[in-house]
Design a protein around this motif. Structure first.
Motif, PDB file in Angstrom:
ATOM      1  N   TYR A  78      62.155  68.935  22.485  1.00  0.00           N
ATOM      2  CA  TYR A  78      63.267  69.718  21.956  1.00  0.00           C
ATOM      3  C   TYR A  78      63.655  69.310  20.535  1.00  0.00           C
ATOM      4  O   TYR A  78      64.603  69.832  19.978  1.00  0.00           O
ATOM      5  N   TRP A  86      69.644  74.388  17.537  1.00  0.00           N
ATOM      6  CA  TRP A  86      70.558  73.895  18.558  1.00  0.00           C
ATOM      7  C   TRP A  86      71.962  73.820  17.954  1.00  0.00           C
ATOM      8  O   TRP A  86      72.115  73.454  16.785  1.00  0.00           O
ATOM      9  N   TYR A  94      72.530  65.244  25.029  1.00  0.00           N
ATOM     10  CA  TYR A  94      72.424  66.396  25.921  1.00  0.00           C
ATOM     11  C   TYR A  94      71.585  66.041  27.138  1.00  0.00           C
ATOM     12  O   TYR A  94      70.922  65.007  27.198  1.00  0.00           O
ATOM     13  N   ALA A  96      68.733  68.031  29.903  1.00  0.00           N
ATOM     14  CA  ALA A  96      67.818  69.177  29.943  1.00  0.00           C
ATOM     15  C   ALA A  96      67.351  69.402  31.378  1.00  0.00           C
ATOM     16  O   ALA A  96      67.038  68.456  32.091  1.00  0.00           O
ATOM     17  N   ARG A 132      70.416  71.900  28.022  1.00  0.00           N
ATOM     18  CA  ARG A 132      69.343  72.738  27.480  1.00  0.00           C
ATOM     19  C   ARG A 132      68.300  73.003  28.565  1.00  0.00           C
ATOM     20  O   ARG A 132      68.152  72.229  29.503  1.00  0.00           O
ATOM     21  N   LYS A 154      68.243  80.119  22.020  1.00  0.00           N
ATOM     22  CA  LYS A 154      68.395  79.366  20.771  1.00  0.00           C
ATOM     23  C   LYS A 154      67.158  79.358  19.897  1.00  0.00           C
ATOM     24  O   LYS A 154      67.249  79.003  18.723  1.00  0.00           O
ATOM     25  N   GLN A 171      70.555  77.075  25.595  1.00  0.00           N
ATOM     26  CA  GLN A 171      71.544  76.011  25.554  1.00  0.00           C
ATOM     27  C   GLN A 171      72.892  76.549  26.043  1.00  0.00           C
ATOM     28  O   GLN A 171      73.216  77.714  25.854  1.00  0.00           O
TER      29      GLN A 171
END
Length: 175
Positions: A78, A86, A94, A96, A132, A154, A171
């Motif tokens: 990412y 993002w 974050y 995921a 995410r 995104k 996201q």
């Protein structure tokens, strides 16, 4: 009404999780979607995620109906995003969501949405507001599940393998 909930996976769950992943691979192949058609996700990925306490199972009654991984922290895939960005940047704190799959026995019951909702609750309870997820551009079913849970598109990220590696990235920022 049958009770359903998420719980951390245990090593004893590995055969059921592997079976669900194999069913998902076959289902994607039937639809002509070139996602999970190689070695990924392999048994060693699934086993390591259980050891690292990243894998959750969706229980329906006393059966494992689905599985997903909740990665905590920066996911190297990412870091680079194309045709977008993002909200908090690539280095933000974050979680995921990866490897969402539901058993063919439970398909069509909207359990993927329920599983993602549960993972959002877990992520938030662990202090992660930024969550995410990604999926294959042809996986319209998963795109629907993702956007139905409030995620916004995104951009495009790429998987490590490089072959058919483009994935739509999404996201959500939780309050």
């Amino acid at each position: 009404m049958t009770v359903s909930y998420l719980r951390l996976a245990t090593p004893e769950d590995l055969p059921a999780i592997t079976g669900i992943i194999e069913e998902a691979k076959a289902y994607l192949k039937e639809q002509g979607i070139d996602q999970w058609q190689g070695a990924y996700p392999a048994a060693n990925h699934l086993e390591q995620d259980i050891k690292d306490q990243l894998t959750y199972v969706l229980m329906v009654g006393d059966e494992i109906a689905g599985t997903a991984a909740l990665w905590l922290g920066i996911d190297p895939m990412y870091l680079n995003i194309e045709d977008g960005e993002w909200i908090n940047g690539p280095q933000a704190r974050y979680s995921a969501i990866h490897r969402v799959a539901v058993s063919s026995k439970f398909r069509g019951q909207r359990l993927s949405e329920k599983m993602i909702s549960g993972l959002l609750t877990i992520a938030r309870s662990l202090g992660y507001k930024d969550v995410r997820v990604d999926t294959h551009p042809e996986n319209k079913g998963m795109q629907h599940v993702i956007t139905s849970n409030g995620f916004d598109y995104k951009g495009i990220i790429h998987m490590e393998d490089g072959v058919n590696s483009a994935r739509y990235a999404y996201q959500i920022i939780l309050k």
